[in-house]
Design an enzyme around this catalytic site. Structure first.
Site, PDB file in Angstrom:
ATOM      1  N   GLU A   1      -7.253   2.025 -25.698  1.00  0.00           N
ATOM      2  CA  GLU A   1      -7.584   0.931 -24.666  1.00  0.00           C
ATOM      3  C   GLU A   1      -7.421  -0.655 -25.344  1.00  0.00           C
ATOM      4  OE1 GLU A   1     -10.574   1.666 -21.931  1.00  0.00           O
ATOM      5  OE2 GLU A   1     -10.552  -0.315 -21.506  1.00  0.00           O
TER       6      GLU A   1
ATOM      7  N   MET B   1     -12.197  12.664 -18.669  1.00  0.00           N
ATOM      8  CA  MET B   1     -12.240  12.030 -19.538  1.00  0.00           C
ATOM      9  C   MET B   1     -13.366  11.671 -20.234  1.00  0.00           C
ATOM     10  SD  MET B   1     -12.917   8.410 -20.646  1.00  0.00           S
ATOM     11  CE  MET B   1     -12.360   6.898 -19.639  1.00  0.00           C
TER      12      MET B   1
ATOM     13  N   HIS C   1     -19.551   7.778 -21.349  1.00  0.00           N
ATOM     14  CA  HIS C   1     -19.571   7.584 -22.684  1.00  0.00           C
ATOM     15  C   HIS C   1     -20.685   8.669 -23.001  1.00  0.00           C
ATOM     16  CE1 HIS C   1     -18.495   3.387 -21.421  1.00  0.00           C
ATOM     17  NE2 HIS C   1     -17.849   3.394 -22.450  1.00  0.00           N
TER      18      HIS C   1
ATOM     19  N   ASP D   1     -24.047   7.182 -21.688  1.00  0.00           N
ATOM     20  CA  ASP D   1     -24.384   7.140 -20.379  1.00  0.00           C
ATOM     21  C   ASP D   1     -24.946   8.381 -19.870  1.00  0.00           C
ATOM     22  OD1 ASP D   1     -22.456   5.016 -20.433  1.00  0.00           O
ATOM     23  OD2 ASP D   1     -20.752   6.066 -19.775  1.00  0.00           O
TER      24      ASP D   1
ATOM     25  N   ASP E   1     -14.455  -7.495 -14.180  1.00  0.00           N
ATOM     26  CA  ASP E   1     -14.564  -6.055 -13.702  1.00  0.00           C
ATOM     27  C   ASP E   1     -14.603  -5.874 -12.251  1.00  0.00           C
ATOM     28  OD1 ASP E   1     -13.989  -4.795 -16.152  1.00  0.00           O
ATOM     29  OD2 ASP E   1     -16.288  -4.464 -16.518  1.00  0.00           O
TER      30      ASP E   1
ATOM     31  N   ASP F   1     -14.935 -11.464 -18.409  1.00  0.00           N
ATOM     32  CA  ASP F   1     -14.398 -10.115 -18.024  1.00  0.00           C
ATOM     33  C   ASP F   1     -15.341  -9.552 -16.565  1.00  0.00           C
ATOM     34  OD1 ASP F   1     -13.772  -7.625 -17.971  1.00  0.00           O
ATOM     35  OD2 ASP F   1     -14.859  -6.790 -19.695  1.00  0.00           O
TER      36      ASP F   1
ATOM     37  N   HIS G   1      -7.855  -6.457 -18.625  1.00  0.00           N
ATOM     38  CA  HIS G   1      -7.601  -6.935 -19.912  1.00  0.00           C
ATOM     39  C   HIS G   1      -6.314  -7.642 -20.183  1.00  0.00           C
ATOM     40  CE1 HIS G   1     -10.564  -3.467 -21.204  1.00  0.00           C
ATOM     41  NE2 HIS G   1     -11.091  -4.205 -20.509  1.00  0.00           N
TER      42      HIS G   1
ATOM     43  N   ASP H   1      -7.213   2.149 -16.316  1.00  0.00           N
ATOM     44  CA  ASP H   1      -8.313   1.562 -15.972  1.00  0.00           C
ATOM     45  C   ASP H   1      -7.863   0.564 -14.884  1.00  0.00           C
ATOM     46  OD1 ASP H   1      -9.749   3.016 -17.422  1.00  0.00           O
ATOM     47  OD2 ASP H   1     -10.595   1.602 -18.900  1.00  0.00           O
TER      48      ASP H   1
ATOM     49  N   LYS I   1      -7.635  -4.676 -25.298  1.00  0.00           N
ATOM     50  CA  LYS I   1      -8.258  -5.841 -24.882  1.00  0.00           C
ATOM     51  C   LYS I   1      -8.288  -6.970 -25.772  1.00  0.00           C
ATOM     52  CE  LYS I   1     -12.613  -6.971 -22.482  1.00  0.00           C
ATOM     53  NZ  LYS I   1     -14.241  -6.596 -22.064  1.00  0.00           N
TER      54      LYS I   1
ATOM     55  N   ASP J   1     -12.395   1.176 -13.495  1.00  0.00           N
ATOM     56  CA  ASP J   1     -13.383   0.763 -14.506  1.00  0.00           C
ATOM     57  C   ASP J   1     -13.772  -0.671 -14.005  1.00  0.00           C
ATOM     58  OD1 ASP J   1     -14.987   0.355 -16.853  1.00  0.00           O
ATOM     59  OD2 ASP J   1     -13.172   0.015 -18.250  1.00  0.00           O
TER      60      ASP J   1
ATOM     61  N   GLU K   1      -5.809  -1.594 -19.078  1.00  0.00           N
ATOM     62  CA  GLU K   1      -6.665  -1.814 -17.843  1.00  0.00           C
ATOM     63  C   GLU K   1      -6.206  -3.208 -17.183  1.00  0.00           C
ATOM     64  OE1 GLU K   1     -10.890  -1.528 -18.595  1.00  0.00           O
ATOM     65  OE2 GLU K   1     -11.276  -3.472 -17.870  1.00  0.00           O
TER      66      GLU K   1
HETATM   67  C1  GCO Z   1     -14.657  -3.038 -21.124  1.00  0.00           C
HETATM   68  C2  GCO Z   1     -13.822  -1.779 -21.308  1.00  0.00           C
HETATM   69  C3  GCO Z   1     -14.672  -0.412 -21.159  1.00  0.00           C
HETATM   70  C4  GCO Z   1     -14.002   0.713 -21.643  1.00  0.00           C
HETATM   71  C5  GCO Z   1     -15.005   1.997 -21.707  1.00  0.00           C
HETATM   72  C6  GCO Z   1     -14.285   3.054 -21.934  1.00  0.00           C
HETATM   73  O1  GCO Z   1     -14.129  -4.237 -20.892  1.00  0.00           O
HETATM   74  O2  GCO Z   1     -15.739  -3.123 -21.263  1.00  0.00           O
HETATM   75  O3  GCO Z   1     -13.000  -1.738 -20.378  1.00  0.00           O
HETATM   76  O4  GCO Z   1     -15.406  -0.411 -19.763  1.00  0.00           O
HETATM   77  O5  GCO Z   1     -13.172   1.029 -20.740  1.00  0.00           O
HETATM   78  O6  GCO Z   1     -15.847   1.795 -22.864  1.00  0.00           O
HETATM   79  O7  GCO Z   1     -13.883   3.243 -23.329  1.00  0.00           O
HETATM   80 MN    MN Z   2     -11.694  -0.024 -19.500  1.00  0.00          MN
HETATM   81 MN    MN Z   3     -12.706  -3.748 -19.193  1.00  0.00          MN
END
Ligand code: GCO
Ligand code: MN
Ligand code: MN
Length: 404
Positions: free
Chosen positions: A183, A90, A56, A59, A259, A257, A222, A247, A185, A289, A219
C-alpha cells in the site's frame, strides 16, 4: 418493496476493525467515542450487510498481551465471525504505533528494530492465517524520513526488499499461500514515505524474489492527497494484473489524511472509480479504510458504514445506467474513430508495415479540426449523476415503483 441499495455478502464490502472501531482521537484531541469490542463490531457489520472484517494484529490483541489473553480474544472474535457469517479476507501488521518503530520498521537504521519488525510480522501472519485471511497487506506507515542527512535511501530500499522476500518465503514454508498487497502513501505520518504512489510500488514489485505473490493495495485518499488521479493509478494497477486489494475512502486534495466516508467529497471521481472496478471484473473485496468524523457518536459510526456501502451501490447502478444510456453511448461511439486498414498497419511491427506507414499521406489539418464531443459527453454524464436523465432507471425517477 425491497431496498435496491441494501448491501449483501455478494457485494464483498469489508471494513477494518480499526475503521469502525476508530475512537475519534486526532493529533489535537482525545477520543470522543468509547472503544467497541471486536465481537460487537462484527455483529453490527454483519447486520448492515458487510462481507468481512480486516485487522491489524493489535486491533484484536493488544501489544504485550499474555498468551491466555490472546487466546481468549481470538476465540471470542472467531466465535462472533461464525455466529454472524463474516469472513476475514485480509490481515496486516501494526508496524507504526509502537515507539520502537518511530524511525521505521523494515527500514529502520537499527538492525534490532528491523529484526523485531520481522518477528512481529511473522506472528501477525500466523494470526491472519488462523482467521482465514488470504491477502496480507503491507502499509509502511513509518517507512520514510524527515532528515535526508540520515543517508539511508538506497539501504532502506534494499532492507525493505529483503524483509518482503523473507516474509514471502515464510508464507510459502508455512503453507499459508498469502497474496501480498503493498500500500503506497506519499506522506503522513512521516514527512516523506518511501514508495509514494501505486506506480512506484509496481516498479518495486518487479525487483522482488517472488513478484507473482505481490500486488498493490491502492487507496483513494493516498493518491488524492498528492493531487494525483486515483482512478488512473488503479487502471495502471489493473493493467499490470496487480490489483490484489483496494482501500476506498475520500479526501480533499492537498489536506491532511482525512479518511472520509466513501463518496463524501469527490462524487464524480468516486463514480469513475466504481465504474472502472466494475467494468474491469475486479472481484476482490471492496474495503473501506475510513472512519466516522470525530464529531460522531456510535450512531454516526453506523451511519458512516452504511453510507460507504450505499454510495458504492448507487454509483454501481449509475455505471449500469451509463452503459445503457443511448445518448451517452452514441456520444462515445462518435468519439472513437476506428480504421481497419490503419489498425492492420499499426497493430504489430513489420518492415512492410513500417514502410507503408511512412509512405502514407495524412490530412493533418482535418485531424486537428475534428471536435470529439467531450463537452457533450461530460454534461450527459453530469446529468446522469445528478439524477435528471429519465427513462433509464426506475430507481432514479420520482414516483415510479421500484421493481427489484
Ligand atoms: C493509513 C493507511 C492504513 C492502512 C492500514 C492497513 O493511511 O493510515 O491507509 O489505514 O491501510 O494500516 O495496512
Ligand atoms: Mn489504507
Ligand atoms: Mn490511509
Amino acid at each position: 418493496m425491497s431496498d435496491p441499495f441494501q448491501p449483501t455478502r455478494a457485494d464483498k464490502f469489508t471494513f477494518g476493525l480499526w475503521t469502525v472501531g476508530n475512537v475519534g482521537r486526532d493529533p489535537f484531541g482525545e477520543p470522543t467515542r468509547p472503544p467497541l469490542s471486536a465481537p460487537h463490531l462484527v455483529e453490527k457489520l454483519a447486520g448492515l450487510g458487510a462481507y468481512g472484517v480486516n485487522l491489524h494484529d493489535n486491533d484484536l490483541v493488544p501489544a504485550g498481551a499474555r498468551a491466555a489473553e490472546r487466546d481468549r480474544l481470538v476465540r471470542e472474535f472467531t466465535q462472533a465471525l461464525a455466529d454472524h457469517g463474516l469472513a476475514v479476507p485480509m490481515a496486516t501488521t501494526n508496524l507504526f504505533s509502537d515507539p520502537a518503530f518511530k524511525d521505521g520498521a523494515f527500514t529502520s537504521a537499527d538492525a534490532r528494530v528491523r529484526a523485531y519488525a520481522l518477528q512481529k510480522t511473522m506472528l501477525s501472519m500466523d494470526l491472519g492465517h488462523e482467521l482465514g485471511a488470504q491477502t496480507y497487506v503491507f502499509w509502511g506507515g513509518r517507512e520514510g524520513t524527515e532528515v535526508e542527512a540520515s543517508s539511508k535511501l538506497l539501504d532502506a530500499l534494499s532492507w525493505f526488499r529483503d524483509s518482503l522476500n523473507f516474509l514471502a518465503e515464510y508464507s510459502e514454508s508455512q503453507g499459508y499461500g498469502y497474496r501480498f498487497a503493498l500500500e503506497p502513501k506519499p506522506n503522513e505520518p512521516r514527512g516523506d514515505l518511501f514508495f509514494p504512489t501505486a506506480g512506484s510500488m509496481l516498479g518495486f514489485i518487479a525487483t522482488l524474489g517472488r513478484p507473482e505473490r505481490f500486488g498493490v493495495n491502492p487507496e483513494f485518499a493516498h493518491e488524492t492527497m498528492a493531487g494525483l488521479n486515483f482512478t488512473h493509478a488503479v487502471a495502471q494497477v489493473i493493467d499490470a494484473g496487480k490489483l490484489f486489494h483496494i482501500d476506498l475512502n475520500d479526501q480533499k486534495m492537498g489536506r491532511f489524511d482525512q479518511d472520509l466516508r466513501f463518496g463524501a467529497e469527490n462524487l464524480k471521481a468516486a463514480f469513475f472509480l466504481v465504474k472502472l472496478l466494475e467494468d474491469s471484473g475486479y472481484d476482490g473485496p471492496r474495503h473501506f479504510d475510513a472512519h466516522a468524523l470525530r464529531t460522531e457518536d456510535e450512531g454516526g459510526v453506523w451511519a458512516f458504514a452504511r453510507g460507504c456501502m450505499r454510495t458504492y451501490l448507487i454509483l454501481k447502478d449509475k455505471a449500469r445506467q451509463f452503459h445503457e444510456d443511448p445518448d451517452i453511448q452514441a456520444a462515445l461511439a462518435a468519439y472513437r474513430v476506428e480504421d481497419e486498414e490503419l489498425a492492420g498497419l499499426t497493430r504489430k511491427f513489420s518492415p512492410e508495415n513500417a514502410q507503408t506507414l511512412k509512405a502514407r499521406t495524412f490530412d493533418r489539418e482535418m485531424l486537428g479540426q475534428r471536435g470529439p464531443g467531450l463537452e457533450q459527453l461530460d454534461q450527459l454524464t453530469a446529468e446522469l449523476l445528478l439524477g435528471v436523465r429519465g427513462g433509464l432507471s426506475t430507481r432514479s425517477r420520482p414516483g415510479v415503483e421500484v421493481t427489484t
